[in-house]
Design an enzyme around this catalytic site. Structure first.
Site, PDB file in Angstrom:
ATOM      1  N   ASP A  28      -3.057   1.118   4.428  1.00 20.42           N
ATOM      2  CA  ASP A  28      -2.087   0.813   3.320  1.00 20.42           C
ATOM      3  C   ASP A  28      -2.622   0.275   2.386  1.00 20.42           C
ATOM      4  OD1 ASP A  28      -0.435   1.219   5.697  1.00 20.42           O
ATOM      5  OD2 ASP A  28       0.066  -0.866   5.959  1.00 20.42           O
ATOM      6  N   LYS A 133       4.234   5.070   7.843  1.00 19.13           N
ATOM      7  CA  LYS A 133       4.400   4.314   9.016  1.00 19.13           C
ATOM      8  C   LYS A 133       5.466   3.070   8.655  1.00 19.13           C
ATOM      9  CE  LYS A 133       0.452   0.900   8.705  1.00 19.13           C
ATOM     10  NZ  LYS A 133       1.056  -0.194   8.344  1.00 19.13           N
ATOM     11  N   CYS A 166      -1.795  -5.743   9.184  1.00 14.92           N
ATOM     12  CA  CYS A 166      -1.565  -4.135   9.453  1.00 14.92           C
ATOM     13  C   CYS A 166      -2.963  -3.587  10.289  1.00 14.92           C
ATOM     14  CB  CYS A 166      -1.138  -3.319   8.400  1.00 14.92           C
ATOM     15  SG  CYS A 166       0.615  -3.711   8.030  1.00 14.92           S
TER      16      CYS A 166
HETATM   17  N1  TIU Z   1      -0.141  -3.627   5.337  1.00 18.87           N
HETATM   18  C1  TIU Z   1       0.199  -4.462   5.711  1.00 18.87           C
HETATM   19  O1  TIU Z   1      -0.743  -5.377   6.308  1.00 18.87           O
HETATM   20  N2  TIU Z   1       1.341  -5.029   5.431  1.00 18.87           N
HETATM   21  C2  TIU Z   1       1.874  -6.269   5.103  1.00 18.87           C
HETATM   22  O2  TIU Z   1       2.916  -6.669   5.004  1.00 18.87           O
HETATM   23  N3  TIU Z   1       0.978  -7.270   5.288  1.00 18.87           N
HETATM   24  C3  TIU Z   1       0.934  -8.688   4.709  1.00 18.87           C
HETATM   25  O3  TIU Z   1       0.097  -9.294   5.007  1.00 18.87           O
HETATM   26  N4  TIU Z   1       2.001  -9.182   4.432  1.00 18.87           N
END
Ligand code: TIU
Length: 226
Positions: A28, A133, A166
């Site tokens: 991400d 995802k 994530c």
């Molecule tokens: N990629 C990921 O960690 N998505 C989130 O929403 N992370 C947060 O820390 N909010």
């Protein structure tokens, strides 16, 4: 390709890195989470805490590609019609703007929108699988496990953001599916320094309950002779 396993520095004990069965999984590294003016910053988060991971990830990805190993990327995001968005995820946080609404870089966390895409510094090359995802974990409702199985992968180097959300969720999912995970701490980031610390400690505690924690330099050094 050299198929011999290489012992590399890690906690709680050295990791037996086997390049022949190891994939790099970058979680991400999306514009909306990392770029100033994106959705993450709009929610009041300090994106500099995540941006320090860009250069270490860039160096590791370059060495990984140079060695000819499998690199994969994930993006958190949803269908344009929001059919895969759990109602609880839509309303959680009571923010003025939420997933699917117009944001600073297109519709927030919608596949195909500019903000949902990966930052230019780490942009996937053709042939590097990208996993879209809908959840925090990269295995939930995706074909990641099938792809890894078809490619004979048994180990994952997991990097990206955020450490406690994530990255942690994906490492836990991978662990339960039988993958050994190595997390280079300089390549993962959290908006909250204390969660960065505890997110990593939770992985390596209890004899490596979910995996190993190390640094990208150790991996890059091991990749050099390959
Ligand atoms: N990629 C990921 O960690 N998505 C989130 O929403 N992370 C947060 O820390 N909010």
């Amino acid at each position: 390709m050299n198929t011999k396993a290489i012992e590399i520095a890690a906690e709680p004990y050295p990791f037996l890195f086997d390049p022949a069965v190891c994939a790099l999984l970058i979680i991400d590294m999306q514009r909306d989470f990392l770029e100033p003016g994106g959705f993450g910053e709009m929610l009041g988060n300090d994106v500099s805490q995540l941006r320090r991971t860009i250069e270490p990830n860039r160096r590791l990805l370059a060495a990984w590609r140079e060695a000819g190993l499998l690199a994969m990327h994930t993006r958190e995001g949803h269908r344009a019609d929001l059919a895969d968005l759990p109602p609880c995820k839509k309303i959680r946080g009571r923010a003025a703007q939420s997933i699917g609404d117009s944001g600073p870089m297109g519709r927030i966390l919608i596949r195909g929108e500019a903000g949902q895409d990966i930052i230019s510094e780490l942009y996937p090359l053709p042939g590097e699988p990208v996993i879209d995802k809908p959840g925090k974990g990269a295995f939930w409702a995706t074909d990641l496990h099938a792809i890894l199985q078809h490619k004979g992968i048994r180990q994952l180097v997991v990097t990206g953001v955020t450490t406690e959300v994530c990255v942690n969720t994906t490492v836990r999912e991978a662990n339960d599916r039988g993958y050994d995970c190595y997390v280079p701490e300089d390549c993962v980031g959290s908006y909250y320094p204390e969660f960065q610390d505890y997110g990593l400690r939770m992985i390596k505690a209890q004899g490596g309950i979910f995996g190993w924690v190390g640094r990208s330099d150790s991996l890059i050094a091991a990749l050099k002779p390959i």
